[in-house]
Design an enzyme around this catalytic site. Structure first.
Site, PDB file in Angstrom:
ATOM      1  N   LYS A  21       0.823  -1.212   0.000  1.00 58.23           N
ATOM      2  CA  LYS A  21       0.000   0.000   0.000  1.00 58.23           C
ATOM      3  C   LYS A  21       0.864   1.272   0.000  1.00 58.23           C
ATOM      4  CE  LYS A  21      -3.994  -2.161   2.276  1.00 58.23           C
ATOM      5  NZ  LYS A  21      -5.005  -2.000   3.354  1.00 58.23           N
ATOM      6  N   TYR A  32     -12.370  -2.197  -3.563  1.00 56.09           N
ATOM      7  CA  TYR A  32     -12.890  -2.348  -2.195  1.00 56.09           C
ATOM      8  C   TYR A  32     -14.422  -2.287  -2.148  1.00 56.09           C
ATOM      9  CZ  TYR A  32      -8.336  -2.145   0.166  1.00 56.09           C
ATOM     10  OH  TYR A  32      -7.077  -2.421   0.649  1.00 56.09           O
ATOM     11  N   ASN A  41      -2.009   0.082   6.969  1.00 62.20           N
ATOM     12  CA  ASN A  41      -1.536  -1.230   7.435  1.00 62.20           C
ATOM     13  C   ASN A  41      -0.680  -1.941   6.388  1.00 62.20           C
ATOM     14  OD1 ASN A  41      -3.516  -1.968   5.661  1.00 62.20           O
ATOM     15  ND2 ASN A  41      -4.799  -3.032   7.138  1.00 62.20           N
ATOM     16  N   HIS A  68      -2.097  -5.430   1.419  1.00 57.43           N
ATOM     17  CA  HIS A  68      -3.371  -6.101   1.157  1.00 57.43           C
ATOM     18  C   HIS A  68      -3.090  -7.482   0.603  1.00 57.43           C
ATOM     19  CE1 HIS A  68      -7.396  -6.908  -0.542  1.00 57.43           C
ATOM     20  NE2 HIS A  68      -6.743  -7.382  -1.589  1.00 57.43           N
ATOM     21  N   GLU A  76      -9.923  -9.820  -7.953  1.00 54.90           N
ATOM     22  CA  GLU A  76      -8.927  -8.754  -7.777  1.00 54.90           C
ATOM     23  C   GLU A  76      -7.790  -8.872  -8.800  1.00 54.90           C
ATOM     24  OE1 GLU A  76      -7.876  -9.111  -3.654  1.00 54.90           O
ATOM     25  OE2 GLU A  76      -9.870  -8.487  -2.973  1.00 54.90           O
TER      26      GLU A  76
HETATM   27  N1  UDP Z   1      -9.806  -0.611   7.404  1.00 58.71           N
HETATM   28  C1  UDP Z   1      -9.911   0.587   8.098  1.00 58.71           C
HETATM   29  N2  UDP Z   1     -10.615   0.613   9.281  1.00 58.71           N
HETATM   30  C2  UDP Z   1     -11.227  -0.502   9.786  1.00 58.71           C
HETATM   31  C3  UDP Z   1     -11.115  -1.709   9.070  1.00 58.71           C
HETATM   32  C4  UDP Z   1     -10.394  -1.737   7.874  1.00 58.71           C
HETATM   33  O1  UDP Z   1      -9.388   1.611   7.669  1.00 58.71           O
HETATM   34  O2  UDP Z   1     -11.843  -0.411  10.854  1.00 58.71           O
HETATM   35  C5  UDP Z   1      -9.064  -0.625   6.131  1.00 58.71           C
HETATM   36  C6  UDP Z   1      -7.709  -1.332   6.248  1.00 58.71           C
HETATM   37  O3  UDP Z   1      -6.765  -0.648   5.435  1.00 58.71           O
HETATM   38  C7  UDP Z   1      -8.007  -2.713   5.705  1.00 58.71           C
HETATM   39  C8  UDP Z   1      -9.021  -2.381   4.608  1.00 58.71           C
HETATM   40  O4  UDP Z   1      -9.814  -1.337   5.154  1.00 58.71           O
HETATM   41  O5  UDP Z   1      -6.849  -3.355   5.219  1.00 58.71           O
HETATM   42  C9  UDP Z   1      -9.923  -3.517   4.196  1.00 58.71           C
HETATM   43  O6  UDP Z   1     -10.578  -4.022   5.351  1.00 58.71           O
HETATM   44  P1  UDP Z   1     -10.711  -5.592   5.575  1.00 58.71           P
HETATM   45  O7  UDP Z   1     -11.662  -5.796   6.720  1.00 58.71           O
HETATM   46  O8  UDP Z   1     -11.032  -6.262   4.288  1.00 58.71           O
HETATM   47  O9  UDP Z   1      -9.250  -6.007   6.096  1.00 58.71           O
HETATM   48  P2  UDP Z   1      -8.090  -6.863   5.407  1.00 58.71           P
HETATM   49  O10 UDP Z   1      -8.748  -7.901   4.537  1.00 58.71           O
HETATM   50  O11 UDP Z   1      -7.234  -5.901   4.626  1.00 58.71           O
HETATM   51  O12 UDP Z   1      -7.342  -7.450   6.572  1.00 58.71           O
HETATM   52 MG    MG Z   2     -10.254  -7.746   3.108  1.00 59.43          MG
END
Ligand code: UDP
Ligand code: MG
Length: 138
Positions: free
Chosen positions: A9, A49, A110, A113, A124
């Site tokens: 990212k 997303y 974080n 992805h 994707e």
């Molecule tokens: N995210 C965020 N706040 C939250 C949860 C998720 O900003 O409370 C962001 C974070 O960057 C995350 C992305 O949204 O990687 C997608 O969320 P997901 O639940 O799919 O998490 P991932 O699959 O990336 O672990």
């Molecule tokens: Mg996810």
């Protein structure tokens, strides 16, 4: 063999963490099968997303993923989808030793992805690597 999509990212690209993050996958025997740097448009970010469209964090997520260039990679290997997710770590409170546990600075920023299922990976990968997916690059 499976294929999955990894995004390094914008926060991680900005901090110079691309090499370190890709190394974490390679040292576990996972292999690179595609790699590009691109700066997502808002429209592309919404599409990637889409499942989170109605979540309260969606605007912040879009701001972050479009904040600068990211690196998109096709990662291949046996059970690549689940192995990549394990190496990445949890969305919240990732443990040390995982990529997020070692480098994430917030739940949003974080650093990486990874596709969460075979269905997500197919969708994707088609979005980020349409030519390679069409040609069935294995
Ligand atoms: N995210 C965020 N706040 C939250 C949860 C998720 O900003 O409370 C962001 C974070 O960057 C995350 C992305 O949204 O990687 C997608 O969320 P997901 O639940 O799919 O998490 P991932 O699959 O990336 O672990
Ligand atoms: Mg996810």
């Amino acid at each position: 063999m499976e294929k999955t999509l990894v995004l390094v990212k914008p926060d991680a690209v900005e901090r110079g963490l691309c090499g370190e993050i890709l190394r974490r996958f390679e040292r576990q025997g996972l292999r690179l099968a595609g790699l590009k740097l691109l700066h997502l448009t808002r429209k592309q970010a919404v599409e990637h997303y889409a499942e989170h469209r109605d979540r309260p964090f969606f605007p912040e997520l879009l701001d972050h993923i479009t904040s600068g260039p990211l690196v998109a990679a096709i990662i291949t290997g046996k059970d690549a989808i689940a192995r990549v997710r394990r190496l990445i770590g949890a969305t919240a409170e990732a443990v040390p030793g995982t990529i997020r546990g070692d480098f994430a600075t917030s739940v949003t920023a974080n650093v990486v992805h990874g596709s969460d299922s075979p269905e997500s990976a197919a969708r994707e990968l088609a979005l980020f690597f349409p030519l390679e997916t069409t040609l069935g690059a294995d």
